[in-house]
Design a protein around this motif. Sequence first.
Motif, PDB file in Angstrom:
ATOM      1  N   SER A 153     -28.426   5.147 -32.554  1.00 52.61           N
ATOM      2  CA  SER A 153     -28.304   6.231 -31.587  1.00 52.61           C
ATOM      3  C   SER A 153     -29.056   5.874 -30.314  1.00 52.61           C
ATOM      4  O   SER A 153     -30.172   5.330 -30.370  1.00 52.61           O
ATOM      5  N   GLU A 154     -28.448   6.209 -29.183  1.00 51.34           N
ATOM      6  CA  GLU A 154     -29.024   5.951 -27.856  1.00 51.34           C
ATOM      7  C   GLU A 154     -29.417   4.486 -27.687  1.00 51.34           C
ATOM      8  O   GLU A 154     -30.582   4.155 -27.429  1.00 51.34           O
ATOM      9  N   VAL A 155     -28.428   3.627 -27.789  1.00 54.75           N
ATOM     10  CA  VAL A 155     -28.666   2.195 -27.638  1.00 54.75           C
ATOM     11  C   VAL A 155     -27.873   1.639 -26.461  1.00 54.75           C
ATOM     12  O   VAL A 155     -26.879   2.219 -26.026  1.00 54.75           O
ATOM     13  N   THR A 156     -28.319   0.530 -25.957  1.00 54.52           N
ATOM     14  CA  THR A 156     -27.605  -0.199 -24.924  1.00 54.52           C
ATOM     15  C   THR A 156     -26.661  -1.206 -25.585  1.00 54.52           C
ATOM     16  O   THR A 156     -26.722  -1.432 -26.802  1.00 54.52           O
ATOM     17  N   VAL A 172     -22.259   4.436 -33.553  1.00 52.48           N
ATOM     18  CA  VAL A 172     -23.221   4.597 -32.454  1.00 52.48           C
ATOM     19  C   VAL A 172     -23.142   6.038 -31.989  1.00 52.48           C
ATOM     20  O   VAL A 172     -22.050   6.582 -31.797  1.00 52.48           O
ATOM     21  N   GLN A 173     -24.299   6.664 -31.825  1.00 47.01           N
ATOM     22  CA  GLN A 173     -24.352   8.052 -31.361  1.00 47.01           C
ATOM     23  C   GLN A 173     -25.123   8.096 -30.049  1.00 47.01           C
ATOM     24  O   GLN A 173     -26.349   8.121 -30.034  1.00 47.01           O
ATOM     25  N   ASN A 174     -24.402   8.102 -28.948  1.00 52.71           N
ATOM     26  CA  ASN A 174     -24.991   8.153 -27.611  1.00 52.71           C
ATOM     27  C   ASN A 174     -24.525   9.401 -26.876  1.00 52.71           C
ATOM     28  O   ASN A 174     -23.481   9.963 -27.196  1.00 52.71           O
ATOM     29  N   ARG A 175     -25.290   9.797 -25.875  1.00 52.04           N
ATOM     30  CA  ARG A 175     -24.880  10.943 -25.052  1.00 52.04           C
ATOM     31  C   ARG A 175     -23.657  10.558 -24.226  1.00 52.04           C
ATOM     32  O   ARG A 175     -23.632   9.518 -23.581  1.00 52.04           O
ATOM     33  N   LEU A 198     -20.014   8.433 -31.773  1.00 58.11           N
ATOM     34  CA  LEU A 198     -20.250   9.866 -31.929  1.00 58.11           C
ATOM     35  C   LEU A 198     -20.975  10.386 -30.695  1.00 58.11           C
ATOM     36  O   LEU A 198     -22.196  10.218 -30.560  1.00 58.11           O
ATOM     37  N   PRO A 199     -20.260  10.998 -29.754  1.00 58.27           N
ATOM     38  CA  PRO A 199     -20.930  11.470 -28.549  1.00 58.27           C
ATOM     39  C   PRO A 199     -21.744  12.732 -28.810  1.00 58.27           C
ATOM     40  O   PRO A 199     -21.217  13.723 -29.304  1.00 58.27           O
ATOM     41  N   TRP A 200     -23.048  12.681 -28.506  1.00 64.50           N
ATOM     42  CA  TRP A 200     -23.792  13.923 -28.589  1.00 64.50           C
ATOM     43  C   TRP A 200     -23.807  14.570 -27.203  1.00 64.50           C
ATOM     44  O   TRP A 200     -23.601  13.907 -26.199  1.00 64.50           O
ATOM     45  N   PRO A 238      -9.823   5.885 -29.365  1.00 64.13           N
ATOM     46  CA  PRO A 238      -9.532   6.082 -30.793  1.00 64.13           C
ATOM     47  C   PRO A 238     -10.773   6.016 -31.670  1.00 64.13           C
ATOM     48  O   PRO A 238     -10.730   6.435 -32.827  1.00 64.13           O
ATOM     49  N   VAL A 239     -11.906   5.509 -31.139  1.00 66.34           N
ATOM     50  CA  VAL A 239     -13.131   5.440 -31.945  1.00 66.34           C
ATOM     51  C   VAL A 239     -14.043   6.641 -31.683  1.00 66.34           C
ATOM     52  O   VAL A 239     -15.129   6.732 -32.258  1.00 66.34           O
ATOM     53  N   MET A 240     -13.608   7.568 -30.850  1.00 66.10           N
ATOM     54  CA  MET A 240     -14.427   8.720 -30.473  1.00 66.10           C
ATOM     55  C   MET A 240     -14.407   9.776 -31.570  1.00 66.10           C
ATOM     56  O   MET A 240     -13.352  10.253 -31.976  1.00 66.10           O
ATOM     57  N   LEU A 241     -15.606  10.178 -32.023  1.00 66.80           N
ATOM     58  CA  LEU A 241     -15.757  11.213 -33.042  1.00 66.80           C
ATOM     59  C   LEU A 241     -16.714  12.288 -32.518  1.00 66.80           C
ATOM     60  O   LEU A 241     -17.912  12.254 -32.791  1.00 66.80           O
ATOM     61  N   PRO A 242     -16.224  13.254 -31.751  1.00 66.89           N
ATOM     62  CA  PRO A 242     -17.112  14.290 -31.209  1.00 66.89           C
ATOM     63  C   PRO A 242     -17.702  15.145 -32.325  1.00 66.89           C
ATOM     64  O   PRO A 242     -17.050  15.424 -33.334  1.00 66.89           O
ATOM     65  N   ILE A 243     -18.943  15.584 -32.133  1.00 64.42           N
ATOM     66  CA  ILE A 243     -19.621  16.422 -33.128  1.00 64.42           C
ATOM     67  C   ILE A 243     -20.216  17.658 -32.439  1.00 64.42           C
ATOM     68  O   ILE A 243     -21.431  17.835 -32.430  1.00 64.42           O
ATOM     69  N   PRO A 244     -19.369  18.517 -31.851  1.00 64.29           N
ATOM     70  CA  PRO A 244     -19.898  19.708 -31.194  1.00 64.29           C
ATOM     71  C   PRO A 244     -20.629  20.603 -32.191  1.00 64.29           C
ATOM     72  O   PRO A 244     -20.209  20.737 -33.348  1.00 64.29           O
TER      73      PRO A 244
END
Length: 277
Positions: A153-156, A172-175, A198-200, A238-244
Motif C-alpha cells: 500500500s502507498e508504494v512507488t 497494490v492499494q494506493n490513493r 485497490l484505489p483508496w 481491468p485491474v482496478m478494484l475500488p473499495i468504497p
Amino acid sequence: MATVFRIGGDLPVRRLGFGAMHLPTEWGAARESATAVVRRAVELGVTLIDTAYLYGGGANEELLAEALYPYPDGLVVTTKVGVARSGPDGEWRLDGRPAVLREQVEQALRRLRVERIELLQLHRIDPRTPLADQIGTLGELQREGSIGRIGLSEVTVAELEQARRIVDVASVQNRYNVLDREHEAVLGACERAGIAFLPWRPVAAGGSGATAQIAAVAAETGATATQVVLAWLLGRSPVMLPIPGTARVRHLEENLAAERLLLTPAQRAALDGLAGA
C-alpha cells in the motif's frame, strides 16, 4: 466490462468491493448499524472486504468476524499490517520490524478467526526498516501458510519493483480517484504485471459532486456523482478494484449500483480530462 478479477491469478473477487474503515466499532446502536451494513454488503454480492489493524487497533477486524463468521464461500477479507502504537509516547507510527509484522499477522488470524489470510497487505513501508526485511518477513509467513498472497500500500513504482524481486506481489492499494491521479505510473505498472490495484479514497472524499464535469455526467445518466466516479474507475483499468466505504446501507447500495452504470465514450473523455490526469 468484466466484473470479476482474479487476485494473484487465482483468487476471484467481484471488482467492486467494500472498505470497512468507516464502520464504527463502539458497542451499542452504532455497532449494530455497522454489522447491518457489512452483512448487507455480502447479501448484495460483495466478495472483497478491506480492513486493517490500524482501524481501531484490530477492533475493525473483530467487528467483521462478529458480523460475518462463519464466512460465506468466496468471501475475501483482506487486512493490513505494519502500523503500530510503538512511538515514543505510544502514538501510531509505521513499524515494519519483522517481529512486529509477525505478531500483527498472528493477532489478525485470531481476530478474523481464520487459519490463513488470503490477501495480506503491508499498510506502509517503514523507512526505519530495510524493505527486504519487511517483504522478506511476509514471504516467510506466506511459505509457512499464514497468508496466501502479499500486497502493498502507498508504494512507488521503484518500491513495487524492489518488492517483486523478493516475492510475488498480488495487489497494490494506493490513493487514486478521478480527481487525484498521482499514482498513475503505479497503476500502469500494475496493469503490465496483472497486479490488482485497490484505489483508496476512490470517490475523492465526497468532493466529486462539486465538479462541473462530474455533475454534468451525473445529470445526463440520472446517476449520482459517486456512482459516476466509481463507474469511471471500473472502466479505467481491468485491474482496478475500488473499495468504497460507508457506514450507511443506503450509501452502500448506491455505491454497488455503480457497477451497472455504463458511461459513453464522450462522458469518459470528459472525466479523463479533469485536472490531475
